[in-house]
Write a protein that holds these residues in place. Structure first.
Motif, PDB file in Angstrom:
ATOM      1  N   SER A  19       0.820  -1.216   0.000  1.00 36.27           N
ATOM      2  CA  SER A  19       0.000   0.000   0.000  1.00 36.27           C
ATOM      3  C   SER A  19       0.850   1.260   0.000  1.00 36.27           C
ATOM      4  O   SER A  19       0.336   2.352  -0.250  1.00 36.27           O
ATOM      5  CB  SER A  19      -0.933   0.004   1.217  1.00 36.27           C
ATOM      6  OG  SER A  19      -0.201   0.142   2.425  1.00 36.27           O
ATOM      7  N   PHE A  20       2.152   1.120   0.277  1.00 35.89           N
ATOM      8  CA  PHE A  20       3.071   2.266   0.247  1.00 35.89           C
ATOM      9  C   PHE A  20       3.927   2.281  -1.024  1.00 35.89           C
ATOM     10  O   PHE A  20       4.864   3.051  -1.126  1.00 35.89           O
ATOM     11  CB  PHE A  20       3.974   2.255   1.481  1.00 35.89           C
ATOM     12  CG  PHE A  20       3.245   2.470   2.770  1.00 35.89           C
ATOM     13  CD1 PHE A  20       2.788   3.734   3.123  1.00 35.89           C
ATOM     14  CD2 PHE A  20       2.993   1.402   3.621  1.00 35.89           C
ATOM     15  CE1 PHE A  20       2.109   3.922   4.316  1.00 35.89           C
ATOM     16  CE2 PHE A  20       2.316   1.594   4.814  1.00 35.89           C
ATOM     17  CZ  PHE A  20       1.864   2.858   5.159  1.00 35.89           C
ATOM     18  N   LYS A  21       3.588   1.409  -1.988  1.00 34.01           N
ATOM     19  CA  LYS A  21       4.317   1.385  -3.251  1.00 34.01           C
ATOM     20  C   LYS A  21       3.518   2.091  -4.340  1.00 34.01           C
ATOM     21  O   LYS A  21       2.292   2.246  -4.222  1.00 34.01           O
ATOM     22  CB  LYS A  21       4.585  -0.067  -3.688  1.00 34.01           C
ATOM     23  CG  LYS A  21       5.520  -0.855  -2.794  1.00 34.01           C
ATOM     24  CD  LYS A  21       5.717  -2.252  -3.353  1.00 34.01           C
ATOM     25  CE  LYS A  21       6.656  -3.093  -2.499  1.00 34.01           C
ATOM     26  NZ  LYS A  21       6.839  -4.462  -3.054  1.00 34.01           N
ATOM     27  N   GLU A  22       4.192   2.483  -5.414  1.00 35.09           N
ATOM     28  CA  GLU A  22       3.495   2.997  -6.576  1.00 35.09           C
ATOM     29  C   GLU A  22       2.720   1.859  -7.233  1.00 35.09           C
ATOM     30  O   GLU A  22       3.188   0.718  -7.275  1.00 35.09           O
ATOM     31  CB  GLU A  22       4.487   3.602  -7.566  1.00 35.09           C
ATOM     32  CG  GLU A  22       5.215   4.832  -7.025  1.00 35.09           C
ATOM     33  CD  GLU A  22       6.206   5.380  -8.029  1.00 35.09           C
ATOM     34  OE1 GLU A  22       6.472   4.688  -9.040  1.00 35.09           O
ATOM     35  OE2 GLU A  22       6.717   6.496  -7.813  1.00 35.09           O
ATOM     36  N   SER A  23       1.522   2.161  -7.754  1.00 32.06           N
ATOM     37  CA  SER A  23       0.663   1.119  -8.321  1.00 32.06           C
ATOM     38  C   SER A  23       1.359   0.323  -9.407  1.00 32.06           C
ATOM     39  O   SER A  23       1.209  -0.905  -9.504  1.00 32.06           O
ATOM     40  CB  SER A  23      -0.619   1.755  -8.882  1.00 32.06           C
ATOM     41  OG  SER A  23      -1.397   2.310  -7.842  1.00 32.06           O
ATOM     42  N   GLU A  24       2.146   1.020 -10.243  1.00 36.48           N
ATOM     43  CA  GLU A  24       2.816   0.334 -11.350  1.00 36.48           C
ATOM     44  C   GLU A  24       3.908  -0.612 -10.872  1.00 36.48           C
ATOM     45  O   GLU A  24       4.285  -1.551 -11.592  1.00 36.48           O
ATOM     46  CB  GLU A  24       3.425   1.364 -12.314  1.00 36.48           C
ATOM     47  CG  GLU A  24       2.413   2.300 -12.966  1.00 36.48           C
ATOM     48  CD  GLU A  24       1.993   3.442 -12.047  1.00 36.48           C
ATOM     49  OE1 GLU A  24       2.617   3.580 -10.963  1.00 36.48           O
ATOM     50  OE2 GLU A  24       1.048   4.177 -12.401  1.00 36.48           O
ATOM     51  N   ALA A  25       4.417  -0.372  -9.669  1.00 32.89           N
ATOM     52  CA  ALA A  25       5.551  -1.162  -9.190  1.00 32.89           C
ATOM     53  C   ALA A  25       5.156  -2.285  -8.239  1.00 32.89           C
ATOM     54  O   ALA A  25       6.006  -3.066  -7.819  1.00 32.89           O
ATOM     55  CB  ALA A  25       6.557  -0.240  -8.492  1.00 32.89           C
ATOM     56  N   ILE A  26       3.873  -2.387  -7.902  1.00 33.50           N
ATOM     57  CA  ILE A  26       3.451  -3.358  -6.890  1.00 33.50           C
ATOM     58  C   ILE A  26       3.752  -4.783  -7.327  1.00 33.50           C
ATOM     59  O   ILE A  26       4.355  -5.572  -6.585  1.00 33.50           O
ATOM     60  CB  ILE A  26       1.951  -3.187  -6.583  1.00 33.50           C
ATOM     61  CG1 ILE A  26       1.724  -1.900  -5.785  1.00 33.50           C
ATOM     62  CG2 ILE A  26       1.428  -4.395  -5.785  1.00 33.50           C
ATOM     63  CD1 ILE A  26       0.273  -1.609  -5.486  1.00 33.50           C
TER      64      ILE A  26
ATOM     65  N   VAL B  20       5.496  -5.602 -10.120  1.00 31.53           N
ATOM     66  CA  VAL B  20       6.829  -5.695 -10.706  1.00 31.53           C
ATOM     67  C   VAL B  20       7.852  -6.045  -9.632  1.00 31.53           C
ATOM     68  O   VAL B  20       8.775  -6.829  -9.851  1.00 31.53           O
ATOM     69  CB  VAL B  20       7.209  -4.380 -11.410  1.00 31.53           C
ATOM     70  CG1 VAL B  20       8.640  -4.441 -11.937  1.00 31.53           C
ATOM     71  CG2 VAL B  20       6.232  -4.096 -12.536  1.00 31.53           C
ATOM     72  N   THR B  21       7.668  -5.446  -8.447  1.00 31.79           N
ATOM     73  CA  THR B  21       8.583  -5.684  -7.324  1.00 31.79           C
ATOM     74  C   THR B  21       7.912  -6.509  -6.230  1.00 31.79           C
ATOM     75  O   THR B  21       8.100  -6.261  -5.044  1.00 31.79           O
ATOM     76  CB  THR B  21       9.066  -4.340  -6.744  1.00 31.79           C
ATOM     77  OG1 THR B  21       7.922  -3.599  -6.269  1.00 31.79           O
ATOM     78  CG2 THR B  21       9.786  -3.528  -7.799  1.00 31.79           C
ATOM     79  N   ALA B  22       7.078  -7.464  -6.653  1.00 34.99           N
ATOM     80  CA  ALA B  22       6.313  -8.254  -5.679  1.00 34.99           C
ATOM     81  C   ALA B  22       7.212  -9.081  -4.777  1.00 34.99           C
ATOM     82  O   ALA B  22       6.849  -9.402  -3.635  1.00 34.99           O
ATOM     83  CB  ALA B  22       5.336  -9.172  -6.412  1.00 34.99           C
ATOM     84  N   ASP B  23       8.415  -9.439  -5.274  1.00 36.13           N
ATOM     85  CA  ASP B  23       9.320 -10.244  -4.463  1.00 36.13           C
ATOM     86  C   ASP B  23      10.050  -9.418  -3.420  1.00 36.13           C
ATOM     87  O   ASP B  23      10.676  -9.954  -2.504  1.00 36.13           O
ATOM     88  CB  ASP B  23      10.338 -10.952  -5.350  1.00 36.13           C
ATOM     89  CG  ASP B  23      11.114  -9.971  -6.228  1.00 36.13           C
ATOM     90  OD1 ASP B  23      10.583  -8.866  -6.480  1.00 36.13           O
ATOM     91  OD2 ASP B  23      12.232 -10.304  -6.651  1.00 36.13           O
ATOM     92  N   SER B  24       9.944  -8.085  -3.517  1.00 39.11           N
ATOM     93  CA  SER B  24      10.580  -7.189  -2.548  1.00 39.11           C
ATOM     94  C   SER B  24       9.519  -6.664  -1.594  1.00 39.11           C
ATOM     95  O   SER B  24       8.535  -6.040  -2.011  1.00 39.11           O
ATOM     96  CB  SER B  24      11.265  -6.021  -3.272  1.00 39.11           C
ATOM     97  OG  SER B  24      11.802  -5.103  -2.351  1.00 39.11           O
ATOM     98  N   LEU B  25       9.705  -6.910  -0.308  1.00 40.17           N
ATOM     99  CA  LEU B  25       8.691  -6.524   0.662  1.00 40.17           C
ATOM    100  C   LEU B  25       8.703  -5.028   0.948  1.00 40.17           C
ATOM    101  O   LEU B  25       7.638  -4.396   1.031  1.00 40.17           O
ATOM    102  CB  LEU B  25       8.898  -7.298   1.964  1.00 40.17           C
ATOM    103  CG  LEU B  25       7.789  -7.194   3.018  1.00 40.17           C
ATOM    104  CD1 LEU B  25       6.476  -7.744   2.470  1.00 40.17           C
ATOM    105  CD2 LEU B  25       8.183  -7.939   4.282  1.00 40.17           C
ATOM    106  N   LEU B  26       9.876  -4.443   1.063  1.00 40.89           N
ATOM    107  CA  LEU B  26       9.977  -3.026   1.422  1.00 40.89           C
ATOM    108  C   LEU B  26       9.751  -2.142   0.200  1.00 40.89           C
ATOM    109  O   LEU B  26      10.319  -2.390  -0.870  1.00 40.89           O
ATOM    110  CB  LEU B  26      11.353  -2.732   2.024  1.00 40.89           C
ATOM    111  CG  LEU B  26      11.672  -3.438   3.341  1.00 40.89           C
ATOM    112  CD1 LEU B  26      13.083  -3.106   3.784  1.00 40.89           C
ATOM    113  CD2 LEU B  26      10.662  -3.058   4.410  1.00 40.89           C
ATOM    114  N   PRO B  27       8.907  -1.109   0.319  1.00 42.57           N
ATOM    115  CA  PRO B  27       8.662  -0.203  -0.811  1.00 42.57           C
ATOM    116  C   PRO B  27       9.845   0.723  -1.078  1.00 42.57           C
ATOM    117  O   PRO B  27      10.523   1.154  -0.150  1.00 42.57           O
ATOM    118  CB  PRO B  27       7.438   0.599  -0.341  1.00 42.57           C
ATOM    119  CG  PRO B  27       7.407   0.479   1.130  1.00 42.57           C
ATOM    120  CD  PRO B  27       8.090  -0.794   1.490  1.00 42.57           C
ATOM    121  N   ASP B  28      10.074   0.994  -2.362  1.00 47.56           N
ATOM    122  CA  ASP B  28      11.146   1.911  -2.761  1.00 47.56           C
ATOM    123  C   ASP B  28      10.707   2.636  -4.038  1.00 47.56           C
ATOM    124  O   ASP B  28      10.718   2.057  -5.123  1.00 47.56           O
ATOM    125  CB  ASP B  28      12.441   1.137  -3.005  1.00 47.56           C
ATOM    126  CG  ASP B  28      13.618   2.063  -3.324  1.00 47.56           C
ATOM    127  OD1 ASP B  28      13.536   3.248  -2.939  1.00 47.56           O
ATOM    128  OD2 ASP B  28      14.578   1.584  -3.952  1.00 47.56           O
TER     129      ASP B  28
END
Length: 279
Positions: A33-40, A42-50
Protein backbone atom coordinates in the motif's frame (compact mmCIF):
# COMPACT_ATOMS: atom_id res chain seq x y z
CA UNK A 1 14.84 -26.54 34.73
CA UNK A 2 17.17 -25.67 31.85
CA UNK A 3 15.54 -28.35 29.68
CA UNK A 4 12.10 -26.87 30.36
CA UNK A 5 13.30 -23.39 29.34
CA UNK A 6 14.79 -24.78 26.11
CA UNK A 7 11.54 -26.57 25.25
CA UNK A 8 9.55 -23.43 26.08
CA UNK A 9 11.84 -21.33 23.86
CA UNK A 10 11.58 -23.79 20.96
CA UNK A 11 7.81 -23.85 21.34
CA UNK A 12 7.55 -20.04 21.13
CA UNK A 13 10.00 -19.98 18.21
CA UNK A 14 7.92 -22.52 16.30
CA UNK A 15 4.61 -20.80 17.05
CA UNK A 16 6.09 -17.41 16.19
CA UNK A 17 7.35 -18.78 12.86
CA UNK A 18 3.90 -20.09 11.99
CA UNK A 19 2.34 -16.76 13.01
CA UNK A 20 4.71 -14.84 10.71
CA UNK A 21 3.92 -17.28 7.89
CA UNK A 22 0.17 -16.77 8.33
CA UNK A 23 0.48 -13.00 8.69
CA UNK A 24 2.79 -12.58 5.70
CA UNK A 25 -0.07 -11.85 3.21
CA UNK A 26 -1.31 -9.05 5.47
CA UNK A 27 2.23 -7.69 5.88
CA UNK A 28 2.70 -7.83 2.09
CA UNK A 29 -0.60 -5.98 1.63
CA UNK A 30 0.48 -3.30 4.10
CA UNK A 31 3.89 -2.79 2.49
CA UNK A 32 2.38 -2.78 -1.02
CA UNK A 33 0.00 0.00 0.00
CA UNK A 34 3.07 2.27 0.25
CA UNK A 35 4.32 1.39 -3.25
CA UNK A 36 3.49 3.00 -6.58
CA UNK A 37 0.66 1.12 -8.32
CA UNK A 38 2.82 0.33 -11.35
CA UNK A 39 5.55 -1.16 -9.19
CA UNK A 40 3.45 -3.36 -6.89
CA UNK A 41 3.55 -6.52 -8.99
CA UNK A 42 6.83 -5.70 -10.71
CA UNK A 43 8.58 -5.68 -7.32
CA UNK A 44 6.31 -8.25 -5.68
CA UNK A 45 9.32 -10.24 -4.46
CA UNK A 46 10.58 -7.19 -2.55
CA UNK A 47 8.69 -6.52 0.66
CA UNK A 48 9.98 -3.03 1.42
CA UNK A 49 8.66 -0.20 -0.81
CA UNK A 50 11.15 1.91 -2.76
CA UNK A 51 10.21 4.75 -2.77
CA UNK A 52 8.01 4.92 0.34
CA UNK A 53 4.85 6.91 -0.61
CA UNK A 54 1.61 7.88 1.16
CA UNK A 55 -0.23 9.08 -1.93
CA UNK A 56 -2.18 5.82 -2.22
CA UNK A 57 -4.00 6.60 1.04
CA UNK A 58 -4.79 10.13 -0.14
CA UNK A 59 -6.12 8.92 -3.49
CA UNK A 60 -8.04 6.05 -1.93
CA UNK A 61 -9.70 8.23 0.69
CA UNK A 62 -10.96 10.56 -2.04
CA UNK A 63 -13.15 7.69 -3.22
CA UNK A 64 -15.09 8.08 -6.43
CA UNK A 65 -18.30 9.60 -7.77
CA UNK A 66 -17.86 12.61 -5.51
CA UNK A 67 -18.02 10.45 -2.37
CA UNK A 68 -15.06 9.93 -0.05
CA UNK A 69 -14.19 6.55 1.41
CA UNK A 70 -15.56 7.78 4.73
CA UNK A 71 -19.07 7.67 3.21
CA UNK A 72 -18.63 3.99 2.37
CA UNK A 73 -17.35 3.25 5.87
CA UNK A 74 -20.38 5.04 7.36
CA UNK A 75 -22.73 3.02 5.13
CA UNK A 76 -21.03 -0.20 6.18
CA UNK A 77 -21.22 0.68 9.88
CA UNK A 78 -24.99 1.29 9.55
CA UNK A 79 -25.41 -1.93 7.56
CA UNK A 80 -23.37 -3.97 10.05
CA UNK A 81 -25.03 -2.41 13.12
CA UNK A 82 -28.60 -3.03 11.96
CA UNK A 83 -27.81 -6.57 10.82
CA UNK A 84 -26.01 -7.42 14.05
CA UNK A 85 -28.94 -6.22 16.17
CA UNK A 86 -31.31 -8.28 14.03
CA UNK A 87 -29.23 -11.41 14.41
CA UNK A 88 -28.94 -11.00 18.18
CA UNK A 89 -32.63 -10.30 18.84
CA UNK A 90 -34.22 -12.78 16.46
CA UNK A 91 -31.76 -15.67 16.82
CA UNK A 92 -31.77 -15.55 20.63
CA UNK A 93 -35.58 -15.43 20.74
CA UNK A 94 -35.97 -18.34 18.30
CA UNK A 95 -33.26 -20.34 20.07
CA UNK A 96 -35.07 -19.86 23.38
CA UNK A 97 -38.22 -21.28 21.82
CA UNK A 98 -36.43 -24.37 20.47
CA UNK A 99 -34.47 -24.97 23.68
CA UNK A 100 -37.13 -24.32 26.32
CA UNK A 101 -40.67 -24.35 24.91
CA UNK A 102 -42.60 -27.49 24.07
CA UNK A 103 -44.74 -27.27 20.95
CA UNK A 104 -46.00 -29.61 18.26
CA UNK A 105 -43.34 -30.50 15.69
CA UNK A 106 -40.48 -28.82 17.56
CA UNK A 107 -37.89 -31.41 16.50
CA UNK A 108 -39.16 -31.35 12.91
CA UNK A 109 -38.92 -27.56 12.60
CA UNK A 110 -35.51 -27.59 14.25
CA UNK A 111 -34.35 -30.12 11.63
CA UNK A 112 -35.81 -27.93 8.87
CA UNK A 113 -33.90 -24.97 10.28
CA UNK A 114 -30.67 -26.98 10.19
CA UNK A 115 -31.35 -27.99 6.58
CA UNK A 116 -31.57 -24.31 5.61
CA UNK A 117 -28.11 -23.89 7.09
CA UNK A 118 -26.80 -26.27 4.43
CA UNK A 119 -28.38 -24.39 1.52
CA UNK A 120 -25.89 -22.25 -0.43
CA UNK A 121 -26.88 -18.63 -0.87
CA UNK A 122 -26.99 -19.07 -4.66
CA UNK A 123 -30.04 -21.35 -4.29
CA UNK A 124 -32.21 -18.67 -2.68
CA UNK A 125 -30.61 -15.66 -4.37
CA UNK A 126 -32.96 -15.45 -7.37
CA UNK A 127 -36.25 -16.09 -5.45
CA UNK A 128 -35.25 -13.51 -2.83
CA UNK A 129 -34.38 -10.95 -5.52
CA UNK A 130 -37.79 -11.42 -7.17
CA UNK A 131 -39.58 -10.98 -3.83
CA UNK A 132 -37.64 -7.84 -2.91
CA UNK A 133 -38.16 -6.42 -6.41
CA UNK A 134 -41.93 -6.88 -6.07
CA UNK A 135 -41.77 -5.17 -2.66
CA UNK A 136 -39.89 -2.26 -4.32
CA UNK A 137 -36.98 -2.66 -1.90
CA UNK A 138 -34.20 -2.50 -4.48
CA UNK A 139 -31.41 0.08 -4.03
CA UNK A 140 -31.93 0.16 -0.28
CA UNK A 141 -30.63 -1.64 2.81
CA UNK A 142 -33.97 -3.38 3.41
CA UNK A 143 -33.17 -6.57 1.43
CA UNK A 144 -29.86 -6.83 3.29
CA UNK A 145 -31.07 -5.98 6.81
CA UNK A 146 -34.68 -7.21 7.15
CA UNK A 147 -33.87 -10.96 6.71
CA UNK A 148 -31.55 -10.71 9.73
CA UNK A 149 -34.63 -10.05 11.91
CA UNK A 150 -36.00 -13.49 11.07
CA UNK A 151 -33.07 -15.41 12.52
CA UNK A 152 -29.88 -16.97 11.19
CA UNK A 153 -29.69 -20.81 11.33
CA UNK A 154 -26.05 -20.94 12.45
CA UNK A 155 -26.61 -18.48 15.30
CA UNK A 156 -29.85 -20.20 16.31
CA UNK A 157 -28.06 -23.55 16.53
CA UNK A 158 -25.19 -21.99 18.51
CA UNK A 159 -27.55 -20.35 21.01
CA UNK A 160 -29.77 -23.42 21.36
CA UNK A 161 -26.75 -25.48 22.41
CA UNK A 162 -25.73 -22.81 24.90
CA UNK A 163 -29.22 -22.42 26.41
CA UNK A 164 -29.41 -26.19 26.93
CA UNK A 165 -26.47 -25.91 29.33
CA UNK A 166 -28.57 -23.72 31.65
CA UNK A 167 -30.40 -25.77 34.33
CA UNK A 168 -34.18 -25.82 33.90
CA UNK A 169 -34.53 -25.42 37.67
CA UNK A 170 -33.87 -21.70 37.14
CA UNK A 171 -36.92 -21.49 34.84
CA UNK A 172 -39.04 -23.36 37.37
CA UNK A 173 -37.93 -21.07 40.20
CA UNK A 174 -38.72 -18.00 38.09
CA UNK A 175 -42.16 -19.43 37.25
CA UNK A 176 -42.90 -19.91 40.95
CA UNK A 177 -41.95 -16.26 41.50
CA UNK A 178 -44.54 -15.22 38.91
CA UNK A 179 -42.41 -14.84 35.76
CA UNK A 180 -44.02 -15.61 32.43
CA UNK A 181 -42.36 -17.15 29.38
CA UNK A 182 -41.13 -13.85 27.94
CA UNK A 183 -39.93 -12.56 31.31
CA UNK A 184 -37.89 -15.73 31.84
CA UNK A 185 -36.34 -15.12 28.43
CA UNK A 186 -35.06 -11.61 29.09
CA UNK A 187 -34.57 -11.82 32.87
CA UNK A 188 -32.99 -15.27 33.18
CA UNK A 189 -31.81 -16.60 29.83
CA UNK A 190 -30.37 -13.49 28.16
CA UNK A 191 -28.00 -12.54 31.03
CA UNK A 192 -26.71 -16.13 31.24
CA UNK A 193 -25.95 -16.50 27.52
CA UNK A 194 -23.87 -13.32 27.25
CA UNK A 195 -20.74 -15.19 25.98
CA UNK A 196 -22.77 -16.85 23.22
CA UNK A 197 -24.41 -13.52 22.33
CA UNK A 198 -20.97 -11.92 22.12
CA UNK A 199 -19.82 -14.71 19.81
CA UNK A 200 -22.92 -14.19 17.67
CA UNK A 201 -22.29 -10.45 17.47
CA UNK A 202 -18.65 -10.91 16.47
CA UNK A 203 -19.36 -13.44 13.74
CA UNK A 204 -22.25 -11.31 12.48
CA UNK A 205 -19.89 -8.33 12.34
CA UNK A 206 -17.24 -10.23 10.37
CA UNK A 207 -19.62 -11.80 7.86
CA UNK A 208 -21.57 -8.59 7.25
CA UNK A 209 -18.49 -6.37 6.99
CA UNK A 210 -17.02 -8.64 4.28
CA UNK A 211 -20.31 -9.17 2.44
CA UNK A 212 -19.95 -8.23 -1.24
CA UNK A 213 -22.53 -10.30 -3.13
CA UNK A 214 -25.56 -8.92 -1.27
CA UNK A 215 -24.72 -5.23 -1.69
CA UNK A 216 -23.78 -5.78 -5.36
CA UNK A 217 -27.20 -7.32 -5.99
CA UNK A 218 -29.32 -4.69 -4.29
CA UNK A 219 -27.40 -1.39 -4.18
CA UNK A 220 -27.11 0.74 -7.33
CA UNK A 221 -26.32 4.26 -6.10
CA UNK A 222 -22.67 5.09 -5.25
CA UNK A 223 -23.72 7.06 -2.16
CA UNK A 224 -25.14 3.81 -0.70
CA UNK A 225 -22.12 1.59 -1.48
CA UNK A 226 -20.44 -0.41 1.28
CA UNK A 227 -16.70 -0.82 1.86
CA UNK A 228 -16.53 -4.11 -0.04
CA UNK A 229 -18.19 -2.54 -3.09
CA UNK A 230 -15.97 0.54 -2.89
CA UNK A 231 -12.83 -1.61 -2.87
CA UNK A 232 -14.08 -3.45 -5.92
CA UNK A 233 -14.58 -0.14 -7.76
CA UNK A 234 -10.82 0.54 -7.71
CA UNK A 235 -10.43 -2.34 -10.18
CA UNK A 236 -11.37 -1.87 -13.82
CA UNK A 237 -11.47 -4.10 -16.88
CA UNK A 238 -11.43 -1.13 -19.27
CA UNK A 239 -8.89 1.26 -17.74
CA UNK A 240 -5.86 0.93 -15.46
CA UNK A 241 -6.72 -0.50 -12.04
CA UNK A 242 -5.60 1.58 -9.07
CA UNK A 243 -4.06 -1.24 -7.05
CA UNK A 244 -2.20 1.08 -4.70
CA UNK A 245 -5.36 2.92 -3.61
CA UNK A 246 -7.25 -0.36 -3.28
CA UNK A 247 -4.53 -1.88 -1.09
CA UNK A 248 -4.39 1.28 1.02
CA UNK A 249 -8.15 1.29 1.63
CA UNK A 250 -8.05 -2.47 2.25
CA UNK A 251 -5.71 -1.77 5.17
CA UNK A 252 -8.08 0.93 6.41
CA UNK A 253 -11.03 -1.46 6.19
CA UNK A 254 -9.10 -4.12 8.12
CA UNK A 255 -8.55 -1.85 11.13
CA UNK A 256 -12.08 -2.35 12.61
CA UNK A 257 -11.79 -6.10 12.04
CA UNK A 258 -8.52 -6.35 13.95
CA UNK A 259 -9.78 -4.07 16.73
CA UNK A 260 -12.93 -6.15 17.25
CA UNK A 261 -10.93 -9.39 17.19
CA UNK A 262 -8.31 -8.35 19.74
CA UNK A 263 -10.88 -6.83 22.11
CA UNK A 264 -13.44 -9.63 21.99
CA UNK A 265 -11.42 -12.74 21.13
CA UNK A 266 -11.87 -14.21 24.62
CA UNK A 267 -15.66 -14.09 24.16
CA UNK A 268 -15.36 -16.06 20.93
CA UNK A 269 -13.32 -18.80 22.62
CA UNK A 270 -15.53 -18.85 25.71
CA UNK A 271 -18.76 -18.87 23.71
CA UNK A 272 -17.75 -21.69 21.37
CA UNK A 273 -16.12 -23.84 24.07
CA UNK A 274 -19.06 -23.58 26.46
CA UNK A 275 -21.61 -24.32 23.73
CA UNK A 276 -20.59 -27.97 23.71
CA UNK A 277 -21.01 -28.43 27.48
CA UNK A 278 -24.10 -29.95 29.05
CA UNK A 279 -25.51 -28.59 32.28
Amino acid sequence: MRSVKVKWGLYHLLVGGFAILLLYPVIWLLMSSFKESEAIFVTADSLLPDPFIFDNYVQGWKGFGGHSFGVFIKNTVVFVGLTMVGHLVSSSFIAYGFARLKFFGRNFWFAVMLVTLMLPYEVVMVPQYIIFAKLDWLNSLKPLVVPAYFGHPFFIFLLVQFIRTIPRELDEAATIDGCGTFKIYYKIILPLITPALATTAIFSFYWTWDNLLGPVLYLNSPEKYTVSMALNMFLSNETVSNWGAMFAMSIVSLIPVFVVFFIFQRYVVEGISMTGLKG
